[in-house]
Design a protein around this motif. Structure first.
Motif, PDB file in Angstrom:
ATOM      1  N   GLU A 394       0.828  -1.206   0.000  1.00 26.68           N
ATOM      2  CA  GLU A 394       0.000   0.000   0.000  1.00 26.68           C
ATOM      3  C   GLU A 394       0.866   1.262   0.000  1.00 26.68           C
ATOM      4  O   GLU A 394       1.942   1.308   0.610  1.00 26.68           O
ATOM      5  N   VAL A 395       0.388   2.294  -0.678  1.00 28.14           N
ATOM      6  CA  VAL A 395       1.096   3.571  -0.730  1.00 28.14           C
ATOM      7  C   VAL A 395       1.188   4.173   0.665  1.00 28.14           C
ATOM      8  O   VAL A 395       0.182   4.248   1.385  1.00 28.14           O
ATOM      9  N   THR A 396       2.381   4.594   1.055  1.00 32.56           N
ATOM     10  CA  THR A 396       2.589   5.184   2.383  1.00 32.56           C
ATOM     11  C   THR A 396       3.031   6.645   2.320  1.00 32.56           C
ATOM     12  O   THR A 396       2.922   7.358   3.315  1.00 32.56           O
ATOM     13  N   GLU A 397       3.544   7.109   1.188  1.00 30.13           N
ATOM     14  CA  GLU A 397       3.956   8.506   1.051  1.00 30.13           C
ATOM     15  C   GLU A 397       2.892   9.252   0.248  1.00 30.13           C
ATOM     16  O   GLU A 397       2.697   8.980  -0.940  1.00 30.13           O
ATOM     17  N   LYS A 398       2.220  10.215   0.903  1.00 33.01           N
ATOM     18  CA  LYS A 398       1.108  10.935   0.287  1.00 33.01           C
ATOM     19  C   LYS A 398       1.223  12.439   0.544  1.00 33.01           C
ATOM     20  O   LYS A 398       0.436  13.016   1.295  1.00 33.01           O
ATOM     21  N   PRO A 399       2.227  13.100  -0.054  1.00 40.39           N
ATOM     22  CA  PRO A 399       2.320  14.549   0.119  1.00 40.39           C
ATOM     23  C   PRO A 399       1.119  15.264  -0.499  1.00 40.39           C
ATOM     24  O   PRO A 399       0.558  14.797  -1.497  1.00 40.39           O
ATOM     25  N   ARG A 400       0.744  16.370   0.088  1.00 41.99           N
ATOM     26  CA  ARG A 400      -0.341  17.183  -0.461  1.00 41.99           C
ATOM     27  C   ARG A 400       0.208  18.128  -1.523  1.00 41.99           C
ATOM     28  O   ARG A 400       1.306  18.648  -1.397  1.00 41.99           O
ATOM     29  N   LEU A 401      -0.599  18.354  -2.545  1.00 42.63           N
ATOM     30  CA  LEU A 401      -0.221  19.271  -3.614  1.00 42.63           C
ATOM     31  C   LEU A 401       0.080  20.649  -3.019  1.00 42.63           C
ATOM     32  O   LEU A 401      -0.735  21.210  -2.293  1.00 42.63           O
ATOM     33  N   GLY A 402       1.261  21.169  -3.313  1.00 39.39           N
ATOM     34  CA  GLY A 402       1.656  22.475  -2.810  1.00 39.39           C
ATOM     35  C   GLY A 402       2.474  22.438  -1.541  1.00 39.39           C
ATOM     36  O   GLY A 402       3.032  23.458  -1.124  1.00 39.39           O
ATOM     37  N   ASP A 403       2.568  21.273  -0.901  1.00 35.66           N
ATOM     38  CA  ASP A 403       3.343  21.157   0.340  1.00 35.66           C
ATOM     39  C   ASP A 403       4.842  21.085   0.050  1.00 35.66           C
ATOM     40  O   ASP A 403       5.263  20.635  -1.030  1.00 35.66           O
ATOM     41  N   THR A 404       5.617  21.500   1.033  1.00 33.40           N
ATOM     42  CA  THR A 404       7.063  21.310   1.026  1.00 33.40           C
ATOM     43  C   THR A 404       7.409  20.256   2.073  1.00 33.40           C
ATOM     44  O   THR A 404       6.919  20.321   3.206  1.00 33.40           O
ATOM     45  N   GLU A 405       8.205  19.269   1.674  1.00 33.72           N
ATOM     46  CA  GLU A 405       8.563  18.188   2.587  1.00 33.72           C
ATOM     47  C   GLU A 405      10.071  17.963   2.582  1.00 33.72           C
ATOM     48  O   GLU A 405      10.756  18.226   1.582  1.00 33.72           O
ATOM     49  N   THR A 473      20.923  11.134   4.306  1.00 34.41           N
ATOM     50  CA  THR A 473      20.938  12.210   3.311  1.00 34.41           C
ATOM     51  C   THR A 473      19.556  12.843   3.281  1.00 34.41           C
ATOM     52  O   THR A 473      18.553  12.144   3.102  1.00 34.41           O
ATOM     53  N   ARG A 474      19.507  14.159   3.440  1.00 33.04           N
ATOM     54  CA  ARG A 474      18.219  14.860   3.487  1.00 33.04           C
ATOM     55  C   ARG A 474      18.065  15.754   2.257  1.00 33.04           C
ATOM     56  O   ARG A 474      18.992  16.476   1.880  1.00 33.04           O
ATOM     57  N   VAL A 475      16.868  15.684   1.659  1.00 33.08           N
ATOM     58  CA  VAL A 475      16.532  16.563   0.546  1.00 33.08           C
ATOM     59  C   VAL A 475      15.216  17.256   0.865  1.00 33.08           C
ATOM     60  O   VAL A 475      14.400  16.752   1.649  1.00 33.08           O
ATOM     61  N   ILE A 476      15.001  18.408   0.248  1.00 32.62           N
ATOM     62  CA  ILE A 476      13.776  19.169   0.448  1.00 32.62           C
ATOM     63  C   ILE A 476      13.137  19.403  -0.906  1.00 32.62           C
ATOM     64  O   ILE A 476      13.820  19.750  -1.881  1.00 32.62           O
ATOM     65  N   ALA A 477      11.820  19.194  -0.991  1.00 29.51           N
ATOM     66  CA  ALA A 477      11.110  19.283  -2.271  1.00 29.51           C
ATOM     67  C   ALA A 477       9.758  19.965  -2.082  1.00 29.51           C
ATOM     68  O   ALA A 477       9.114  19.830  -1.033  1.00 29.51           O
ATOM     69  N   HIS A 478       9.353  20.688  -3.117  1.00 24.96           N
ATOM     70  CA  HIS A 478       8.041  21.338  -3.168  1.00 24.96           C
ATOM     71  C   HIS A 478       7.189  20.543  -4.147  1.00 24.96           C
ATOM     72  O   HIS A 478       7.531  20.461  -5.342  1.00 24.96           O
ATOM     73  N   PHE A 479       6.112  19.947  -3.669  1.00 24.08           N
ATOM     74  CA  PHE A 479       5.340  19.004  -4.479  1.00 24.08           C
ATOM     75  C   PHE A 479       4.290  19.738  -5.305  1.00 24.08           C
ATOM     76  O   PHE A 479       3.126  19.849  -4.932  1.00 24.08           O
ATOM     77  N   VAL A 480       4.762  20.216  -6.439  1.00 22.30           N
ATOM     78  CA  VAL A 480       3.957  20.920  -7.432  1.00 22.30           C
ATOM     79  C   VAL A 480       4.464  20.505  -8.817  1.00 22.30           C
ATOM     80  O   VAL A 480       5.555  19.956  -8.937  1.00 22.30           O
ATOM     81  N   PRO A 481       3.728  20.762  -9.889  1.00 22.53           N
ATOM     82  CA  PRO A 481       2.434  21.428  -9.970  1.00 22.53           C
ATOM     83  C   PRO A 481       1.255  20.468 -10.166  1.00 22.53           C
ATOM     84  O   PRO A 481       0.141  20.924 -10.387  1.00 22.53           O
ATOM     85  N   TYR A 482       1.480  19.155 -10.123  1.00 23.26           N
ATOM     86  CA  TYR A 482       0.423  18.205 -10.459  1.00 23.26           C
ATOM     87  C   TYR A 482       0.156  17.239  -9.310  1.00 23.26           C
ATOM     88  O   TYR A 482       1.084  16.847  -8.593  1.00 23.26           O
ATOM     89  N   ILE A 506       0.574  12.246  -4.879  1.00 27.78           N
ATOM     90  CA  ILE A 506       0.411  13.656  -4.539  1.00 27.78           C
ATOM     91  C   ILE A 506      -1.095  13.941  -4.513  1.00 27.78           C
ATOM     92  O   ILE A 506      -1.782  13.788  -5.525  1.00 27.78           O
ATOM     93  N   VAL A 507      -1.557  14.297  -3.346  1.00 31.38           N
ATOM     94  CA  VAL A 507      -2.989  14.423  -3.100  1.00 31.38           C
ATOM     95  C   VAL A 507      -3.413  15.889  -3.262  1.00 31.38           C
ATOM     96  O   VAL A 507      -2.810  16.787  -2.656  1.00 31.38           O
ATOM     97  N   ASP A 508      -4.438  16.134  -4.051  1.00 32.59           N
ATOM     98  CA  ASP A 508      -4.995  17.477  -4.214  1.00 32.59           C
ATOM     99  C   ASP A 508      -6.066  17.686  -3.144  1.00 32.59           C
ATOM    100  O   ASP A 508      -7.124  17.055  -3.192  1.00 32.59           O
ATOM    101  N   PRO A 509      -5.820  18.540  -2.150  1.00 33.12           N
ATOM    102  CA  PRO A 509      -6.806  18.705  -1.065  1.00 33.12           C
ATOM    103  C   PRO A 509      -8.104  19.330  -1.546  1.00 33.12           C
ATOM    104  O   PRO A 509      -9.119  19.275  -0.844  1.00 33.12           O
ATOM    105  N   GLU A 510      -8.081  19.926  -2.744  1.00 32.58           N
ATOM    106  CA  GLU A 510      -9.293  20.581  -3.256  1.00 32.58           C
ATOM    107  C   GLU A 510     -10.207  19.595  -3.990  1.00 32.58           C
ATOM    108  O   GLU A 510     -11.357  19.912  -4.282  1.00 32.58           O
ATOM    109  N   SER A 511      -9.687  18.401  -4.290  1.00 28.00           N
ATOM    110  CA  SER A 511     -10.502  17.448  -5.067  1.00 28.00           C
ATOM    111  C   SER A 511     -11.223  16.465  -4.154  1.00 28.00           C
ATOM    112  O   SER A 511     -10.901  16.297  -2.989  1.00 28.00           O
TER     113      SER A 511
END
Length: 511
Positions: A394-405, A473-482, A506-511
């Motif tokens: 099952e999918v365990t990583e579900k960032p929201r659209l527009g979030d930074t992680e 190792t740490r990376v930072i990402a902005h989960f956009v645009p889709y 990547i979950v769209d909170p508006e949908s």
């Protein structure tokens, strides 16, 4: 038994640029067929049976402009039987067609339906399609900074074989900002795809059917835990040479090998001037005499041959102090500075390149602790996993659209893994070493040194990052645009196929 080939007898091939079939209101439209063909890879070797895009290896070069969308219809015209040994014990492959393909634009910012999801595969003529297949025509907006991307096969469970057979090519995006820097261009820009292969005496590709010393009960064929070829190719030629002028050249280098990492240097001891990484230009040019490259990484370099008329310079691969003296992969290609200067060299090695906003200024919504682990399967074969999960879990990583992680990769294995995240470009925060033996014994994390800043070749935008053993190792990402279904994985292809790849949503909170 493999064959020994003479080095530096074939000229470096120039990549052919693909032309669109037509243009319409959706942008330029291309058609690309995957076919089986014969191609001579070395002067002294018989032609090799390969698979390639539009009947060539590597595939044609896409050269496109920022903001100008294109459409590509990827078509499978391959035979129904693979030319390499397929392990049918993986992912239920015994129930699927043996030859399946789906193309991923690596580094591309695309909607999920055009990303090349591993289960969105299709067979010859689209006769059969995978459970996540959506469309024949892929859409690439090219709405991202200038960069050297690449495209390659991404079919579930056989990516290592399809790419080894030849299914890879380069894709360059250009923008107006880059033009103002007066970088070497035209014939003074050399895209270079570096790969390793092994060959049988008849010239055919040599790829192992099983790991060394397979145990009783292992399938034949069986996936191998890694692959290192004994021969280096650049742009589809074995150890080629390029004739150059005494002036500056821009080298766009891609490591498209299955497993092999490189440590590039020039035997002249000249510097590389690095101006870019995976996602495009860096903020400032850096100087280095050695450039490490894991599979799927790209580097954008300037090499200055000014004043070196008559010299022969070899692009080398540092194999380390314990290298086997019989290992011939310490060479990549030659540059022969034997051409007259065609005109004044007005190109530049700029100190400052572009401005890159730091993602560290963003509000971080989530920090994920992601483990890279090694275990064995039910047959006792090596099995590498992400967070102890398999592809089908099952999918365990579900960032929201527009979030930074922040994604924190903890490598609990004994070797480096190049981790690639689809869709997003990220920035590397740091690496920090820890005591791996103590962690495996007690589960307690004990750091053995401070966090270190990214290396010079890890600055700017990245989409693939080397995660060394016993390191966080740490990376930072902005989960956009889709929003949609994407994947992250190790880009050692033998690891990706079994089973070091995970879906994320990547979950769209508006949908």
């Amino acid at each position: 038994m493999s064959i020994t080939l003479r080095k530096f007898v074939d000229r470096l091939p120039k990549m052919s640029t693909i032309k669109p079939k037509h243009k319409d209101d959706k942008g330029a439209y291309y058609e690309v067929r995957m076919t089986q063909f014969m191609q001579r890879l070395h002067r002294d070797m018989r032609p090799t049976m390969l698979w390639g895009y539009n009947g060539q290896f590597p595939g044609p070069l896409f050269d496109v402009k920022q903001g100008e969308p294109i459409q590509v219809k990827w078509m499978n015209d391959l035979p129904s039987r693979h030319i390499l040994p397929v392990d049918l014990s993986l992912h239920g492959l015994a129930e699927l067609p043996e030859v399946r393909t789906v193309t991923h634009l690596h580094g591309g910012v695309t909607q999920a339906s055009s990303d090349g999801y591993p289960d969105a595969w299709f067979t010859r003529g689209f006769e059969k399609v995978g459970p996540d297949y959506e469309q024949e025509i892929y859409h690439y907006p090219n709405n991202q900074p200038a960069a050297a991307l690449w495209y390659h096969d991404h079919a579930m469970g056989i990516t290592r074989l399809n790419m080894y057979a030849g299914l890879a090519g380069m894709y360059i995006i250009r923008d107006e900002a880059e033009k103002t820097l007066y970088l070497p261009e035209g014939k003074y820009e050399l895209p270079l795809i570096v790969q390793d292969r092994s060959f049988k005496p008849d010239g055919s590709l040599d790829y192992p059917r099983q790991p060394d010393d397979p145990e009783e009960g292992w399938p034949d064929p069986s996936v191998v835990p890694f692959f290192l070829g004994d021969t280096i190719l650049v742009n589809g030629k074995v150890w080629p040479y390029a004739e150059v002028e005494p002036r500056k050249y821009r080298l766009r280098i891609l490591n498209a090998s299955n497993t092999r990492a490189y440590a590039l240097y020039l035997d002249s001891e000249d510097y590389f001037y690095q101006i870019g990484t995976d996602g495009g230009l860096m903020q400032r040019t850096t100087k280095a005499k050695k450039i490490p490259m894991e599979p799927a990484e790209r580097v954008d370099l300037i090499v200055d041959f000014t004043g070196l008329q008559g010299k022969t310079i070899t692009l080398k691969n540092d194999l380390g102090p314990n290298a086997d003296p019989e290992d011939r992969t310490n060479d990549i290609m030659q540059f022969r500075v034997n051409q007259p200067l065609a005109g004044k060299d007005n190109s530049n090695i700029p100190r400052k390149l572009i401005e890159i906003p730091s993602l560290k200024k963003n509000k971080v919504q989530t920090i994920r602790d992601l483990k890279l682990v090694g275990t064995t399967d039910e047959l006792g074969r090596p099995l590498l996993l992400l967070n102890n999960k398999k592809w089908m879990d099952e999918v365990t990583e579900k960032p929201r659209l527009g979030d930074t992680e922040i994604w924190s990769f903890k490598n609990l294995t004994t070797f480096t893994h190049p981790i690639h995240i689809h869709l997003v470009r990220f920035q590397v925060l740091d690496h920090r070493p820890f005591d791996l033996d103590a962690f495996n014994e007690t589960g307690i994390l004990t750091f053995t040194g401070p966090a270190t800043r990214p290396k010079s070749n890890e600055l700017g935008w990245k989409d693939t990052i080397a995660v060394p053993s016993a390191t966080i190792t740490r990376v930072i990402a902005h989960f956009v645009p889709y929003a949609g279904e994407y994947v992250w994985h190790c880009h050692i292809l033998e690891h990706e196929d079994y089973d070091m790849m995970r879906p994320f949503t990547i979950v769209d909170p508006e949908s």
